[in-house]
Structures are given as structure tokens and as C-alpha cells.
Design a protein around this motif. Structure first.
Motif: not given
Length: 307
Positions: A135-141, A143-150, A173-175
Motif C-alpha cells: 500500500m506504500q505507493d498509494w500513501c504520501e507518508t 507506512l511503518k507499524p512501529e509508528n502506530s499507537k495500537l 494515520e497516513a495521508t
């Protein structure tokens, strides 16, 4: 070619069996009234109507459009297999519709998007955290799971349901740039998953729905379809972020870019020649071969005179 055909077929069938369709987010111009039941074969028609596409059949679902403008531009369908119904935690759904029938298909809607060459993405949460890389190609930021609060709050071993919740939390949490149609598949083993394990996943879906509307500028339609019946066929997997190439599906002869120009030149030149010949023939047929015409001078015989 065969691979592309299988990709399209995997999008045609959202799920099989009866279930429940929960409309979590929709534009303000679309109002869903209370409905008893909906035949699953009309699911694609509902999405087509909400996006302003024409439909060939009457949809037995009470919907009201307060304005013909600013309808849904993006549609997201989340298929959850193994759960009887989606239980909202903090968000009140727009509508909850019981779906019946043996087949629930998005074929009508997907065909219209295919004709428009619109972007179509299908991801499967069964792949766990690996889904983020596709999904990274569709997001500007990033995508790292360790950055998620959950991700930080969950401790110990993470099962499939927990990883699916983390993926949705990261996407929330991503744009991201939303495709015309996003289909998210999630299979849950009800024998191994407890109800309390589903709470983080459902909350992640709700948060993602709010972010989805934000990324869609308020013109997104997000629906969750839940079913407990097993699917009766094998679905082909598709990586997200890759729009299928349909060139191989076109069996017609290929023409150059200059073909329309050449065709028009030959067409109108032929029409001009035809009308010119018609006018010439008509003029000759109606000509009066009098003494002042060249035809008279060339065909008349002169009498000889004796001096």
C-alpha cells in the motif's frame, strides 16, 4: 492475459452468501432510508447509483439524493468473512442493511470503472503486516507499524486479527490517495477469535472510515459487508497499488494514432468526389446543345456550296 482475467473476476465477487451491509461513511448528499432486505446481486447497482453512474435496473433500496452534484467519488468495500455483523464502537452507521441471496456481486460497478479506466485496488488483510508494503505507493507518508499507537499498546504475540487491526490503524494515520474503488478483504476464524479480540479491529475500521472521508474530501462511501458463510470458490489474490493492465484483453486489431485522421480524409474526399460527379452528370444531361455550345460546333455538318 489469463492472470488479468482472474484479477477482474476476483473483484466481481465480493462475497458469497447472505450477510449484513453496514454503511459507515457516505457523502451528506446521499441519505439511506431504513430497508428491510437487499438482494446481494444489487450491491454493484447501489455503488453505481451512489457514484452517479447510470443503472439499468431499479434498485429495491430506499435512497435519497438531496443534490445531483457532489456524489461519492470513491468507494471502499470491506469484506469481513467469519463475523455475523459489524458492531460499531464509537460511530453511528449511516445505514444497516440485511443482505440475502446466494451471490453478492460488484460486477456492474467494476465494469463501469473498467470502461472509464479508473483505479481499482484490492488488498487482503490475511497477509498481515506485509500489506503495508504493497500500500506504500498509494500513501504520501511512510507506512511503518512501529509508528502506530495500537502497535505500541499491544504486547506479546500478535495474531492475524491483531495484525489486521494494526494495518488499518497505520492506514488511518497516513495521508493516502484514494482509488476509485478500494476493496479490503479480511477472513476471521470465529473458532479462534474471541469477541474482545475484534474490538481493536472494529475500532480501527471506524478510524479508517473517518480518515477515508478526509482523504476523499468528504465524498467517500465506505461500507462493511459481514458474512459467516464460507466462500464456495477460490479467490485470486491481488497486490494493492498495482492497477491492472487490460491491453491484453483487447482482441481487436491495433491501429496507429493517425488512423482517425486518415479515415476522415478518405471519407470526406470520397463524399466530395461523389457529389462532384453527380453535379457534372446532371449538368451534362440538362445542357441545351444550341449553336453557342461546343457540342453543336463539333457535331454539326456544314453544307457544301457550289461557286
Amino acid at each position: 492475459m489469463l492472470k488479468n482475467i482472474l484479477v477482474i473476476l476476483s473483484l466481481f465477487a465480493a462475497a458469497y452468501g447472505s450477510g449484513k451491509l453496514t454503511v459507515l461513511e457516505s457523502p451528506e448528499q446521499i441519505l439511506f432510508k431504513k430497508a428491510d432486505k437487499l438482494d446481494g446481486k444489487y450491491m454493484g447497482h447501489v455503488f453505481s447509483a451512489c457514484t452517479g453512474h447510470s443503472i439499468s435496473e431499479s434498485v429495491p433500496l430506499k435512497m435519497r439524493f438531496t443534490s445531483p452534484f457532489d456524489l461519492a467519488e470513491n468507494v471502499c468495500l470491506i469484506n469481513i468473512n467469519g463475523v455475523k455483523e459489524f458492531t460499531p464502537q464509537n460511530v453511528k452507521p449511516k445505514s444497516e442493511i440485511d443482505v440475502y441471496g446466494t451471490e453478492n456481486s460488484n460486477e456492474v460497478f467494476v465494469n463501469k470503472l473498467y470502461e472509464e479506466d479508473s483505479s481499482i485496488v484490492n488488498i487482503n488483510l490475511d497477509n498481515g503486516l506485509e500489506t503495508l508494503s504493497t500500500m506504500q505507493d498509494w500513501c504520501e507518508t511512510p507506512l511503518k507499524p512501529e509508528n502506530s499507537k495500537l502497535f505500541k499498546s499491544l504486547k506479546g504475540e500478535k495474531n492475524v486479527v491483531m495484525e489486521a487491526a494494526i494495518v488499518m490503524s497505520v492506514l488511518s494515520e497516513a495521508t493516502c490517495k484514494m482509488p476509485a474503488f478500494l476493496q479490503i478483504d479480511c477472513n476471521i476464524d470465529s473458532t479462534k477469535s474471541r469477541d474482545k479480540d475484534l474490538v481493536p479491529l472494529f475500532e480501527a475500521f471506524e478510524t479508517f472510515g473517518q480518515k477515508y472521508q478526509e482523504n476523499s474530501n468528504g465524498l467517500g462511501l465506505l461500507a462493511i459487508f459481514t458474512t459467516v458463510e464460507q466462500q464456495t470458490h477460490k479467490r485470486s489474490r491481488r497486490e494493492a497499488g498495482i492497477t491492472p493492465k487490460f491491453e491484453d484483453l483487447n482482441l481487436a486489431d491495433s491501429y496507429s494514432e493517425d488512423y482517425p485522421v486518415i479515415f476522415n480524409i478518405i471519407l470526406w474526399f470520397g463524399v466530395l468526389i461523389a457529389f462532384s460527379m453527380l453535379a457534372i452528370c446532371y449538368a451534362i444531361a440538362t445542357m441545351d446543345p444550341g449553336r453557342d455550345s461546343i457540342i453543336y460546333r463539333m457535331t454539326s455538318t456544314r453544307m457544301k456550296k457550289d461557286n
